[in-house]
Design an enzyme around this catalytic site. Structure first.
Site, PDB file in Angstrom:
ATOM      1  N   CYS A   2       0.841  -1.194   0.000  1.00 43.29           N
ATOM      2  CA  CYS A   2       0.000   0.000   0.000  1.00 43.29           C
ATOM      3  C   CYS A   2       0.880   1.249   0.000  1.00 43.29           C
ATOM      4  O   CYS A   2       1.828   1.348   0.766  1.00 43.29           O
ATOM      5  CB  CYS A   2      -0.964   0.090   1.175  1.00 43.29           C
ATOM      6  SG  CYS A   2      -2.183  -1.211   1.191  1.00 43.29           S
ATOM      7  N   ARG A  27       4.273  -0.561  -4.513  1.00 45.36           N
ATOM      8  CA  ARG A  27       3.885  -1.060  -3.191  1.00 45.36           C
ATOM      9  C   ARG A  27       2.496  -1.707  -3.212  1.00 45.36           C
ATOM     10  O   ARG A  27       2.076  -2.310  -2.213  1.00 45.36           O
ATOM     11  CB  ARG A  27       3.875   0.091  -2.182  1.00 45.36           C
ATOM     12  CG  ARG A  27       5.192   0.790  -2.038  1.00 45.36           C
ATOM     13  CD  ARG A  27       5.093   1.864  -1.002  1.00 45.36           C
ATOM     14  NE  ARG A  27       4.889   1.292   0.313  1.00 45.36           N
ATOM     15  CZ  ARG A  27       5.861   1.030   1.174  1.00 45.36           C
ATOM     16  NH1 ARG A  27       7.094   1.321   0.870  1.00 45.36           N
ATOM     17  NH2 ARG A  27       5.600   0.501   2.332  1.00 45.36           N
ATOM     18  N   TRP A  74      -2.868  -2.629  -1.883  1.00 45.35           N
ATOM     19  CA  TRP A  74      -2.605  -4.059  -2.047  1.00 45.35           C
ATOM     20  C   TRP A  74      -3.604  -4.737  -1.127  1.00 45.35           C
ATOM     21  O   TRP A  74      -3.520  -4.612   0.097  1.00 45.35           O
ATOM     22  CB  TRP A  74      -1.165  -4.393  -1.655  1.00 45.35           C
ATOM     23  CG  TRP A  74      -0.811  -5.829  -1.892  1.00 45.35           C
ATOM     24  CD1 TRP A  74      -0.384  -6.386  -3.069  1.00 45.35           C
ATOM     25  CD2 TRP A  74      -0.852  -6.900  -0.942  1.00 45.35           C
ATOM     26  NE1 TRP A  74      -0.158  -7.727  -2.908  1.00 45.35           N
ATOM     27  CE2 TRP A  74      -0.435  -8.075  -1.613  1.00 45.35           C
ATOM     28  CE3 TRP A  74      -1.208  -6.996   0.405  1.00 45.35           C
ATOM     29  CZ2 TRP A  74      -0.356  -9.316  -0.985  1.00 45.35           C
ATOM     30  CZ3 TRP A  74      -1.132  -8.231   1.031  1.00 45.35           C
ATOM     31  CH2 TRP A  74      -0.704  -9.373   0.336  1.00 45.35           C
ATOM     32  N   ASN A 100      -2.389   1.582   5.663  1.00 54.07           N
ATOM     33  CA  ASN A 100      -1.536   0.476   5.239  1.00 54.07           C
ATOM     34  C   ASN A 100      -1.342  -0.406   6.465  1.00 54.07           C
ATOM     35  O   ASN A 100      -1.002   0.099   7.532  1.00 54.07           O
ATOM     36  CB  ASN A 100      -0.186   1.040   4.760  1.00 54.07           C
ATOM     37  CG  ASN A 100       0.818  -0.046   4.432  1.00 54.07           C
ATOM     38  OD1 ASN A 100       0.460  -1.199   4.251  1.00 54.07           O
ATOM     39  ND2 ASN A 100       2.081   0.340   4.351  1.00 54.07           N
ATOM     40  N   GLY A 101      -1.581  -1.716   6.318  1.00 48.52           N
ATOM     41  CA  GLY A 101      -1.424  -2.612   7.465  1.00 48.52           C
ATOM     42  C   GLY A 101      -2.674  -3.442   7.658  1.00 48.52           C
ATOM     43  O   GLY A 101      -3.517  -3.541   6.753  1.00 48.52           O
ATOM     44  N   GLU A 483      16.328 -19.381  -6.376  1.00 50.70           N
ATOM     45  CA  GLU A 483      16.070 -17.990  -6.739  1.00 50.70           C
ATOM     46  C   GLU A 483      15.656 -17.877  -8.215  1.00 50.70           C
ATOM     47  O   GLU A 483      14.755 -17.113  -8.560  1.00 50.70           O
ATOM     48  CB  GLU A 483      17.327 -17.151  -6.439  1.00 50.70           C
ATOM     49  CG  GLU A 483      17.280 -15.696  -6.849  1.00 50.70           C
ATOM     50  CD  GLU A 483      16.134 -14.890  -6.223  1.00 50.70           C
ATOM     51  OE1 GLU A 483      15.464 -15.391  -5.309  1.00 50.70           O
ATOM     52  OE2 GLU A 483      15.910 -13.767  -6.688  1.00 50.70           O
ATOM     53  N   LYS A 487      12.100 -16.286  -9.462  1.00 44.74           N
ATOM     54  CA  LYS A 487      11.989 -15.173 -10.417  1.00 44.74           C
ATOM     55  C   LYS A 487      11.000 -15.540 -11.518  1.00 44.74           C
ATOM     56  O   LYS A 487      10.156 -14.741 -11.898  1.00 44.74           O
ATOM     57  CB  LYS A 487      13.342 -14.851 -11.072  1.00 44.74           C
ATOM     58  CG  LYS A 487      14.357 -14.115 -10.254  1.00 44.74           C
ATOM     59  CD  LYS A 487      14.014 -12.694  -9.921  1.00 44.74           C
ATOM     60  CE  LYS A 487      13.163 -12.593  -8.698  1.00 44.74           C
ATOM     61  NZ  LYS A 487      13.753 -12.568  -7.396  1.00 44.74           N
ATOM     62  N   GLU A 490       7.269 -15.723 -10.247  1.00 44.97           N
ATOM     63  CA  GLU A 490       6.737 -14.407  -9.862  1.00 44.97           C
ATOM     64  C   GLU A 490       6.250 -13.592 -11.053  1.00 44.97           C
ATOM     65  O   GLU A 490       5.211 -12.965 -10.995  1.00 44.97           O
ATOM     66  CB  GLU A 490       7.852 -13.571  -9.216  1.00 44.97           C
ATOM     67  CG  GLU A 490       8.086 -13.823  -7.778  1.00 44.97           C
ATOM     68  CD  GLU A 490       9.170 -12.903  -7.253  1.00 44.97           C
ATOM     69  OE1 GLU A 490       8.889 -12.172  -6.310  1.00 44.97           O
ATOM     70  OE2 GLU A 490      10.299 -12.916  -7.779  1.00 44.97           O
ATOM     71  N   HIS A 506      15.172 -38.330  -6.271  1.00 45.43           N
ATOM     72  CA  HIS A 506      14.337 -38.744  -5.134  1.00 45.43           C
ATOM     73  C   HIS A 506      12.888 -38.293  -5.297  1.00 45.43           C
ATOM     74  O   HIS A 506      12.149 -38.205  -4.332  1.00 45.43           O
ATOM     75  CB  HIS A 506      14.925 -38.194  -3.831  1.00 45.43           C
ATOM     76  CG  HIS A 506      16.302 -38.711  -3.552  1.00 45.43           C
ATOM     77  ND1 HIS A 506      16.548 -40.002  -3.159  1.00 45.43           N
ATOM     78  CD2 HIS A 506      17.512 -38.117  -3.669  1.00 45.43           C
ATOM     79  CE1 HIS A 506      17.852 -40.173  -3.029  1.00 45.43           C
ATOM     80  NE2 HIS A 506      18.459 -39.047  -3.337  1.00 45.43           N
ATOM     81  N   LYS A 605       5.741  -4.887  -3.584  1.00 42.79           N
ATOM     82  CA  LYS A 605       7.057  -4.758  -2.959  1.00 42.79           C
ATOM     83  C   LYS A 605       6.848  -4.468  -1.479  1.00 42.79           C
ATOM     84  O   LYS A 605       5.871  -3.815  -1.116  1.00 42.79           O
ATOM     85  CB  LYS A 605       7.746  -3.575  -3.637  1.00 42.79           C
ATOM     86  CG  LYS A 605       9.217  -3.506  -3.440  1.00 42.79           C
ATOM     87  CD  LYS A 605       9.927  -4.268  -4.515  1.00 42.79           C
ATOM     88  CE  LYS A 605      11.410  -4.241  -4.367  1.00 42.79           C
ATOM     89  NZ  LYS A 605      12.001  -5.433  -4.996  1.00 42.79           N
TER      90      LYS A 605
HETATM   91  C1  F6R Z   1      11.127 -11.780  -4.669  1.00 48.92           C
HETATM   92  C2  F6R Z   1      10.865 -10.765  -3.684  1.00 48.92           C
HETATM   93  C3  F6R Z   1      10.388 -11.197  -2.336  1.00 48.92           C
HETATM   94  C4  F6R Z   1      11.220 -10.513  -1.248  1.00 48.92           C
HETATM   95  C5  F6R Z   1      10.666 -10.829   0.145  1.00 48.92           C
HETATM   96  C6  F6R Z   1      11.515 -10.214   1.231  1.00 48.92           C
HETATM   97  O1  F6R Z   1      11.502 -11.237  -5.894  1.00 48.92           O
HETATM   98  O2  F6R Z   1      11.029  -9.613  -3.916  1.00 48.92           O
HETATM   99  O3  F6R Z   1      10.443 -12.578  -2.191  1.00 48.92           O
HETATM  100  O4  F6R Z   1      12.540 -10.943  -1.364  1.00 48.92           O
HETATM  101  O5  F6R Z   1       9.357 -10.355   0.247  1.00 48.92           O
HETATM  102  O6  F6R Z   1      11.577  -8.836   1.096  1.00 48.92           O
HETATM  103  P1  F6R Z   1      12.690  -7.981   1.807  1.00 48.92           P
HETATM  104  O7  F6R Z   1      13.995  -8.380   1.239  1.00 48.92           O
HETATM  105  O8  F6R Z   1      12.333  -6.567   1.494  1.00 48.92           O
HETATM  106  O9  F6R Z   1      12.617  -8.283   3.272  1.00 48.92           O
END
Ligand code: F6R
Length: 610
Positions: A2, A27, A74, A100-101, A483, A487, A490, A506, A605
């Site tokens: 948010c 956000r 969000w 937000n929250g 990772e 990616k 996502e 396995h 984010k």
């Molecule tokens: C993946 C991604 C998320 C963050 C996770 C932790 O691309 O962005 O998995 O890595 O939400 O976020 P931070 O690093 O901000 O604590």
């Protein structure tokens, strides 16, 4: 999670709020709304969708007034529709709030309000808070007091901004668990969820502390705790430049951030790495050097991509410093009553420095007496403030929702941390120098990979319609495989799994057929032959193999269907180089599928809710 922008000053608030919201869209982008006060009236415009969807149907310039708030959402409670979009108002429509929250006890408060005759227009917890403040205002007749009284009854997390026609020359902001900053302008003040929304107006900011409230007027601002104790605020300078949060000619923030990595990686070791002495200077760890030297165990806690970096960190620290390391998902760590000793060091890794689970994990660790260190990107963030010491990543603002440059910067910092600790123990100056030398070459090696993205685009084109992907790696590259898979899922919505390559037989091997692309990370290290055997096993079942391999590896092309070449480095640093083509592969596949790379569905984010 948010985005919030509030403004009080002399300019028209609406266009200013909307341009701030555009910078905060990463956000959350489920819905957008603004509320502006003028002549004792309040105009609210809100819609499901992105900021541009609101602009398409509302002439923002026609909204007059110099006090207002805006929000990008969000969704937590209630689907993304017009009614659930913020701002929310109280029953009489005289008080508006953005939030937000999560208000955890919103159902209890809602029931209380319903039995007092109040009704609701949305499914949100946020509207309950707005109506609650409105009810209290009726008896208290003072907005600040009404907000404060409501917040003392609220359980959960909030960053809120409140405006009202009853007291139109004032904005009230408060935070618990969700970040808010004040922008200090000339005769004007802003409040926002992060600095990117205010930087085009002012570089002077105040980070609101936990449980703090701010009262903003055109003449100034004051801060106090929610319990009404005055607090002293420190004005700080924003630590990045405006250009850093713009796309700068790239189609997407994600691509820009992938291409920034030669620079961001170098920024991660600039002024820290001493190649001649094979050592590292990490000034931020000064206060905890003794605890680090004596630590019997290190626990690293993080979420998502940062958790993957932590896994690489485990291998690095155990190898170089010979200290046992455990890696924990922050969300699990905080709830399972972990055994923590006072001579444990807990490291929290976080790009945003605001992730709710990671924050709660460090609070738990501190409570139990551990020394807590942060490896954080966002300067001044809550985790950076609440840890005993720390190392900033220096990756600059990361806007793309899928983390890229922060990951490689985390690996940069973790490598140096392991060397820092190792040099206090068994690592010799020569061993340190060899590692420092190799680290110093990484930025140029990343550039070489980025300059040769064409083959990756072709592979992306060929496999863009696959329904599943497997990512396999061993040792340092097992986390890199996790990772890579994250990616891809996502941003392209293709189901992808990462595994240690030897684990394939396995179980996951049952999935392999001619429709299953398998990405192998196969640098020429001591387990190279084993990885090649795993590749053969996939080929024997008609799986399609994409290998990330050293540029001088002549054998690999005989066993893999496709080879993506990366420069040779020492085994410890291979996950850094491997992650670059994996980021590009995910990016180009998502483009081929027409996905919104910077705003993938359901994500946002900075996950500031549990
Ligand atoms: C993946 C991604 C998320 C963050 C996770 C932790 O691309 O962005 O998995 O890595 O939400 O976020 P931070 O690093 O901000 O604590």
């Amino acid at each position: 999670m948010c985005g919030i922008v509030g403004y009080i000053g002399t300019q028209q608030a609406a266009p200013l709020i909307v341009s701030g919201l555009k910078r905060l869209e990463y956000r959350g982008y489920d819905s957008t709304g603004v509320c502006v006060l003028s002549d004792d009236a309040m105009r609210i415009e809100k819609r499901a969708g992105r900021v541009k969807d609101l602009e398409n149907i509302v002439d923002i310039a026609s909204i007059h007034g110099s006090v207002g708030v805006g929000h990008t959402r969000w969704a937590t409670h209630g689907v993304p529709n017009d009614a659930n979009a913020h701002p929310h108002t109280d029953q009489d429509g005289g008080i508006a709030l953005v939030h937000n929250g999560i208000i955890e006890n919103y159902l209890t408060i809602k029931k209380k309000l319903e039995s007092a005759g109040y009704s609701f227009r949305s499914d949100t917890d946020s509207e309950v808070l707005a109506v609650f403040i409105g009810m209290l205002y009726k008896t208290l007749g003072d907005l600040e007091l009404a907000v404060r009284t409501a917040l003392t009854e609220v359980e959960g997390t909030f960053g809120i901004v409140v405006v009202s026609v009853h007291e139109p020359d004032m904005i009230i902001a408060a935070r618990r668990g969700s970040p808010l900053i004040l922008g200090i302008g000339n005769g004007e003040y802003l409040v926002a969820s992060d600095a990117s929304a205010v930087i085009s107006h002012t570089r002077q900011v105040v980070y609101l502390q936990e449980n703090e409230m701010a009262i903003l007027t055109r003449d100034g601002f004051s801060t106090k705790t929610i319990e009404n104790v005055d607090t002293r605020s420190v004005v700080e300078e924003i630590a990045f430049e405006l250009e850093q949060i713009e796309r700068g000619g790239f189609d997407h923030f994600m691509l820009k951030e992938i291409y920034e990595q030669p620079i961001t990686f170098r920024d991660g070791f600039r002024g820290r790495l001493n190649i001649e002495e094979g050592s590292v200077r990490l000034g931020g760890l000064g206060p905890v050097v003794d605890q680090l030297r004596q630590a019997k165990r290190i626990i690293i806690t993080a979420c998502g991509t940062s958790w993957h970096a932590a896994l690489v960190g485990e291998y690095l620290i155990e190898q170089l410093a010979r200290v046992p390391v455990e890696v924990e998902y922050a969300s699990e760590f905080r709830y399972r009553n972990p055994i923590i000793h006072h001579d444990d060091v807990v490291i929290a890794i976080s790009q945003s420095g605001e992730t709710a689970d990671t924050l709660a994990a460090i609070r738990e660790a501190k409570l139990k007496g551990a020394t807590v260190i942060g490896m954080v990107n966002v300067v001044g963030s809550t985790i950076a403030r609440e840890t005993d010491a720390g190392v900033y990543l220096h990756a600059g603002p990361e806007i793309g929702v899928a983390s890229t440059k922060a990951f490689t910067s985390q690996l940069c910092v973790l490598t140096q941390f392991a060397l820092f600790l190792g040099r206090m123990k068994a690592v010799s100056a020569q061993q340190g120098k060899d590692l420092a030398d190799a680290l110093e070459q990484i930025p140029e090696q990343i550039t070489r990979i980025l300059d040769n993205a064409e083959p990756i685009k072709k592979i992306a084109h060929e496999y863009a319609q696959a329904s599943n992907f497997l990512y396999l790696g061993r040792g340092y590259n097992f986390p890199a495989a996790l990772e890579g898979a994250l990616k891809l899922k996502e941003i392209s919505y293709i189901h992808a799994e990462g595994y240690p390559a030897a684990e394939m037989k396995h179980g996951p091997i049952a999935l392999i057929d001619e429709n299953m692309p398998v990405v192998f990370i196969a640098p020429k290290d001591e387990i190279y032959d084993k990885i090649v055997s795993n590749i053969e096993e996939v080929r024997a079942r008609n799986g399609r193999v994409i290998a990330i391999a050293d540029d001088d590896d002549e054998h690999i092309a005989r066993v893999a269907n496709h080879v993506i070449r990366v420069p040779r480095t020492i085994p410890m640093l291979t996950p850094i180089l491997a992650s670059i083509p994996l980021q590009l592969l995910a990016y180009y596949i998502a483009l081929e599928r027409g996905c919104n790379v910077d705003m993938p569905r359901n994500l946002a984010k900075s996950v500031t809710v549990e």
